[in-house]
Scaffold this active site. Structure first.
Site, mmCIF file in Angstrom:
data_model
loop_
_atom_site.group_PDB
_atom_site.id
_atom_site.type_symbol
_atom_site.label_atom_id
_atom_site.label_comp_id
_atom_site.label_asym_id
_atom_site.label_seq_id
_atom_site.Cartn_x
_atom_site.Cartn_y
_atom_site.Cartn_z
ATOM 1 N N ARG A 1 0.807 -1.221 0.000
ATOM 2 C CA ARG A 1 0.000 0.000 0.000
ATOM 3 C C ARG A 1 0.842 1.274 0.000
ATOM 4 O O ARG A 1 0.368 2.341 -0.380
ATOM 5 C CB ARG A 1 -0.931 0.001 1.214
ATOM 6 C CG ARG A 1 -2.017 -1.059 1.141
ATOM 7 C CD ARG A 1 -2.884 -1.075 2.377
ATOM 8 N NE ARG A 1 -2.105 -1.419 3.572
ATOM 9 C CZ ARG A 1 -2.629 -1.519 4.784
ATOM 10 N NH1 ARG A 1 -3.915 -1.280 4.964
ATOM 11 N NH2 ARG A 1 -1.873 -1.850 5.813
ATOM 12 N N GLU B 1 18.303 -19.688 19.265
ATOM 13 C CA GLU B 1 18.750 -18.369 18.828
ATOM 14 C C GLU B 1 19.406 -17.653 19.996
ATOM 15 O O GLU B 1 18.971 -17.810 21.143
ATOM 16 C CB GLU B 1 17.578 -17.536 18.308
ATOM 17 C CG GLU B 1 16.894 -18.106 17.089
ATOM 18 C CD GLU B 1 15.757 -17.222 16.639
ATOM 19 O OE1 GLU B 1 16.021 -16.085 16.208
ATOM 20 O OE2 GLU B 1 14.588 -17.660 16.730
ATOM 21 N N HIS C 1 8.813 -25.987 11.753
ATOM 22 C CA HIS C 1 10.132 -26.340 11.229
ATOM 23 C C HIS C 1 10.652 -27.688 11.721
ATOM 24 O O HIS C 1 11.016 -28.565 10.933
ATOM 25 C CB HIS C 1 11.159 -25.263 11.595
ATOM 26 C CG HIS C 1 10.881 -23.927 10.990
ATOM 27 N ND1 HIS C 1 10.454 -23.763 9.689
ATOM 28 C CD2 HIS C 1 10.988 -22.672 11.505
ATOM 29 C CE1 HIS C 1 10.301 -22.470 9.435
ATOM 30 N NE2 HIS C 1 10.614 -21.793 10.519
ATOM 31 N N LYS D 1 23.509 -19.407 18.892
ATOM 32 C CA LYS D 1 22.662 -19.752 17.751
ATOM 33 C C LYS D 1 23.089 -21.115 17.243
ATOM 34 O O LYS D 1 24.277 -21.354 16.997
ATOM 35 C CB LYS D 1 22.812 -18.708 16.639
ATOM 36 C CG LYS D 1 21.957 -18.987 15.396
ATOM 37 C CD LYS D 1 22.166 -17.879 14.365
ATOM 38 C CE LYS D 1 21.395 -18.152 13.083
ATOM 39 N NZ LYS D 1 19.937 -18.152 13.295
#
Length: 490
Positions: free
Chosen positions: A21, A204, A230, A335
């Protein structure tokens, strides 16, 4: 897409039209994207970007408004004429979940999908295609996922629907199939006779940062965001039977068999088979991290899980009695995405009195690093050189970069190219989606009905709540510590 172009893999004539938009020109949009191209992945090259940028265009409109479709359709036709792509179109929805349905309905109502039915092609000699990629979250429970499948199915054929999961596009996950099915030294022992348990971890080293309001919504949480979407897919790849061929349908049939055979826990089983965690203040890499509940957009008494772990059982002949442990968390020590296959101990240890490192008995392990440091590591016992017989664990290390002198491609590059080629092998089938929700929903229901009073229950920068360790201890196991297997030279 830029990386595909640089590598010479982007199909001839391919062009990109961004739709949103926000008002901006083609050049404004190209300049906006250039900043990302400079930061991500391969070294940025001004000349190559100058060649790629003219393929990128922008159209300002509201795709949730059916009245905007004629203008969008006219723009697409104009670009198709300029780039000679005909009616081949790949729609990619990376929008807020509540916008999926109106946009998909408008694509159908606005005659954007011309093929409609595969057996009634508008051009039998040179059939065109219209495909759609849908990002996660794909529903927020079994009912909404099934509803979204019906919505897409009314506009697109199943062979034109691409439910994306970037974990399936990761090079190491794909290589797992080659590792298993192209090497006879591994496949014969890939079963309950030799394997004790399997762990799938995705952590993470950051908190929710600026995404607190989304993560604290009904679609957020580690169980919904990671395990459902996942890690169950990765587990299916680890556990699947050899497919007849590597064709998409054969692959997805075998993955779905595993998910269909995975037993969902009952309400009575949830407390010992699933763990919920939420991080509090702590430190990661010497940097102070505020607690989840102090993050912007998060309710001060939030029950959202920033850590989730689950024990699963796959009721098949191959895997009967072998527990699969899945865990994912934010604000963790580091991670890491890793698959760890733990083998059973030998029936009789001849060298019990010769073990080194405090005499601890360590079983064989196969560790598959999905990211970072992509590679495979095998731990086995070896004799320390010298007089006598002292046993210590030895690590055999296969590093992707060192072995092949090439960095694995970005998962999204692989998946986007597959969608353009019409290859659904690394995409989810509708039944896979619905089975994944069936498996986790009893846990989510239990957590909703039984709020925890001990949240937050782990500090940022740790490996999660102690209840997660207790879950594995029930089986006489423990989570794999990455420090047990040194990283490669990188």
């Amino acid at each position: 897409l830029y990386h595909l172009f640089v590598d010479g893999h982007l199909p001839k004539g391919a062009t990109v039209l961004g739709v949103s938009r926000t008002k901006m020109s083609d050049d404004d949009y190209r300049n906006y994207l250039r900043d990302f191209a400079k930061e991500i992945g391969k070294p940025y090259d001004e000349k190559q970007w100058a060649e790629f940028a003219p393929l990128v265009h922008y159209h300002a409109d509201d795709a949730t408004n059916v009245e905007s479709m004629p203008g969008l359709n006219a723009r697409l036709k104009k670009l198709a004429d300029a780039h000679q792509t005909g009616s081949n179109r790949l729609f990619y929805l990376s929008v807020a979940p509540h916008l999926y349905e109106p946009i998909i309905n408008n694509l159908g109502a606005g005659d954007m999908v011309t093929e409609g039915k595969a057996w009634c092609s508008t051009d039998r000699d040179h059939p065109t295609w219209q495909r759609i990629i849908v990002e996660k979250p794909f529903g927020s429970d079994p009912e909404t996922a099934a509803h979204l499948n019906r919505v897409i199915g009314r506009v697109f054929e199943e062979e034109s629907i691409y439910r994306i999961d970037h974990y399936l596009g990761k090079e190491t996950v794909q290589n797992l199939l080659v590792f298993r099915f192209a090497n006879t030294i591994f496949e014969p022992i890939w079963n309950r006779e030799y394997i004790d348990h399997i762990q799938v971890t995705a952590t993470e080293a950051v908190g929710v940062e600026a995404r607190g309001s989304y993560y604290d919504s009904p679609s957020g949480g580690a169980m919904r965001d990671m395990i459902q979407s996942h890690l169950l897919q990765v587990m299916a790849v680890v556990a699947m039977e050899p497919p007849i061929t590597m064709a998409a349908n054969d692959m997805r049939v075998e993955r779905n068999k595993i998910l269909a055979a995975t037993r969902a826990p009952t309400a009575d089983e949830v407390p010992r088979m699933a763990v919920k965690g939420q991080y509090g203040p702590g430190q990661i890499g010497g940097k102070s991290i505020i607690g989840y509940r102090e993050s912007e957009g998060v309710h001060p008494e939030s029950q959202t899980d920033t850590y989730a772990a689950m024990q699963l059982n796959v009721d098949t002949w191959r895997w009967g009695g072998v527990p699969f442990y899945l865990r994912s968390g934010k604000a963790m020590t580091r991670k890491l995405t890793q698959i760890v296959v733990n083998f059973k101990p030998t029936p009789h240890l001849l060298f019990a009195e010769k073990r080194g490192e405090g005499g601890a008995r360590q079983c064989n392990q196969l560790v598959i690093n999905v990211q970072p440091d992509e590679g495979i590591r095998i731990r086995f016992s070896g004799k320390v050189p010298g007089l006598g017989t002292t046993i210590k664990p030895v690590v055999m290390d296969f590093d992707y970069v060192e072995q092949f002198h090439a960095e694995p491609p970005e998962a999204y590059a692989t998946l986007l190219l597959d969608a353009m080629r019409g290859d659904q092998t690394l995409y989810k089938y509708r039944e896979e989606i619905e089975n994944c929700w069936r498996i986790v929903q009893p846990v989510l229901d239990y957590w909703d009905e039984n709020p925890q009073s001990d949240l937050p229950n782990y500090a940022a920068g740790t490996w999660g709540p102690s209840s997660s360790d207790i879950m594995l201890a029930q089986h006489g196991a423990r989570w794999h510590d990455p420090r047990q297997m040194p990283r490669g030279k990188r």
